[in-house]
Design an enzyme around this catalytic site. Structure first.
Site, PDB file in Angstrom:
ATOM      1  N   HIS A  83      47.496  37.159  56.849  1.00 45.96           N
ATOM      2  CA  HIS A  83      47.616  36.325  55.534  1.00 45.96           C
ATOM      3  C   HIS A  83      47.974  37.305  54.472  1.00 45.96           C
ATOM      4  CE1 HIS A  83      44.945  33.963  52.534  1.00 45.96           C
ATOM      5  NE2 HIS A  83      45.261  35.200  51.548  1.00 45.96           N
ATOM      6  N   GLU A  84      48.044  38.889  54.391  1.00 49.85           N
ATOM      7  CA  GLU A  84      48.012  40.089  53.318  1.00 49.85           C
ATOM      8  C   GLU A  84      49.438  40.104  53.807  1.00 49.85           C
ATOM      9  OE1 GLU A  84      46.696  40.984  50.992  1.00 49.85           O
ATOM     10  OE2 GLU A  84      44.690  39.376  51.082  1.00 49.85           O
ATOM     11  N   HIS A  87      51.864  37.895  51.870  1.00 49.73           N
ATOM     12  CA  HIS A  87      52.018  37.768  50.650  1.00 49.73           C
ATOM     13  C   HIS A  87      52.815  38.889  50.353  1.00 49.73           C
ATOM     14  CE1 HIS A  87      48.545  35.609  48.901  1.00 49.73           C
ATOM     15  NE2 HIS A  87      48.206  36.479  49.222  1.00 49.73           N
ATOM     16  N   ASP A 179      44.229  33.258  45.311  1.00 47.80           N
ATOM     17  CA  ASP A 179      45.786  33.322  45.117  1.00 47.80           C
ATOM     18  C   ASP A 179      45.683  32.284  44.157  1.00 47.80           C
ATOM     19  OD1 ASP A 179      46.142  35.434  46.826  1.00 47.80           O
ATOM     20  OD2 ASP A 179      45.620  34.108  48.582  1.00 47.80           O
TER      21      ASP A 179
END
Length: 386
Positions: A83-84, A87, A179
């Site tokens: 997930h990170e 980003h 987010d």
């Protein structure tokens, strides 16, 4: 002297120290760290998940239950990492520097070093993480029909799918620092034309999310839900995380505020160029409140005169070369005269130095900005004017 061209090749930024955790690897030069608190969070997951395995797989012995719980904690950590990374990679693709990526007790955090300059950039970076989580959930869900039903592997993959879906959807809630809050800020920013307006709306959304979590936890207590104590603990911690994150975002935005009518040219001090071999005492006398760029004979900038260091050196050896009291000019200590006020305020706040060289669009020195002058202007006090 062309300051931008000279300092641009002075060297790359020093690598970020592995502070706050174990350095796992680097991606695009960004360190990925495992904070000590991640182990605590993983232990909690194992303790809570092991009894669930025993209920869902009655035939599983204690060793199997604890092994599956540990495997789930590891998969959950990898899911948060993915997930990170979503980003992080999108931010790097858009030219936004990322300091580091950290996995910790409450999940993960990609520390983008500079705020996006356009709403579209904000939205793209924000949506990347949830997209990765939802895609992982879909991938795990697609694997389930190919696995033996009701087995340990099926259970682990199913729980991984549910966890990724939950992470993706939760992060889309419309409140900072989630987010979804960043997406909300990007949308309001695009409509209003002001980033600060978007931040205020998204901070309010974060407050509502925190309140909703607490209400859900209290409802569980009121109706006697089986998971009421677990729900209470998770919701209280998450609500605290959301509330403090929203408050931090609001404070950061407040520090970005640039007063109407204030120009960088009003704050920066005139710049004087002197030979690097000039006697330090003479350089101090010539400075007279100005910023001093010390230039070597070959035209390369030796640095900015550090007044405090120069005074100490002049007291002991007034004829010493001023270069010995120079503060190196690094890429991060150079500001463009054309940069927006908000970007300048954010940059100065994040770079640990007390003076910055300001250059024009041609890379020529235009002045020197002192951190204290900017701080005074932004706090409402009268700052230095040339």
């Amino acid at each position: 002297m062309d300051a931008r061209s000279e300092v641009g090749g002075a060297g790359r930024r020093r690598p970020v120290a592995a502070e706050g955790g174990l350095l796992l690897f680097r991606v695009g030069g960004v360190p990925v760290l495992l904070a000590p608190s991640w182990w605590i969070g993983s232990l909690i997951v194992v303790v809570l998940y092991a009894p669930l395995v025993s209920r869902l797989l009655p035939e599983a012995d204690a060793a199997t239950s604890w092994t599956l719980a540990a495997a789930f904690a590891l998969l959950l950590g990898l899911s948060v990492l993915a997930h990170e990374l979503g980003h992080c990679l999108v931010a790097l693709r858009l030219g936004l520097p990322v300091r580091r990526l950290r996995l910790f007790l409450l999940g993960g955090l990609s520390e983008v070093a500079r705020s996006p300059r356009r709403p579209g950039q904000e939205g793209l970076v924000a949506i990347a993480g949830p997209v990765v989580s939802v895609l992982l959930a879909v991938f795990c869900g697609a694997l389930l029909p190919a696995l033996p039903p009701d087995g340990s592997t099926w259970l682990l993959v199913a729980q991984c799918a549910v966890a990724n879906l939950a992470v993706g959807l939760f992060n889309l809630l419309p409140g900072l620092p989630l987010d979804g809050g960043r997406l909300l800020r990007a949308g309001v920013w695009a409509l209003s034309g002001t980033r600060a307006t978007g931040t205020r709306v998204a901070v309010a959304g974060g407050g509502l999310v925190a309140v909703a979590l607490l209400v859900w936890a209290l409802w569980g207590l009121a109706v006697g839900s089986e998971d009421r104590w677990l729900r209470l603990g998770v919701c209280v911690v998450t609500a605290w995380f959301v509330a403090t994150g929203a408050t931090g975002e609001f404070a950061a935005e407040d520090r970005r505020e640039w007063p109407d009518g204030l120009r960088l040219a009003d704050l920066m001090r005139p710049v004087l160029q002197l030979p690097a071999e000039s006697p330090v005492a003479a350089a101090l006398t010539a400075s007279a409140g100005r910023g001093v760029v010390l230039v070597r004979a070959d035209g390369v900038a030796a640095g900015l005169l550090d007044e405090a260091a120069a005074e100490r050196l002049a007291a002991d050896s007034p004829q010493s070369p001023a270069e010995q009291a120079a503060e190196p000019i690094r890429p991060e200590t150079v500001l463009l005269l054309s940069e927006s006020g908000a970007d300048i305020a954010e940059h100065v706040r994040e770079v640990p130095t007390w003076q910055f060289l300001v250059v024009d669009t041609d890379g020529k020195p235009a002045g020197v900005l002192h951190r204290d002058d900017l701080r005074a202007a932004l706090s409402g006090r009268v700052g230095y004017t040339a």
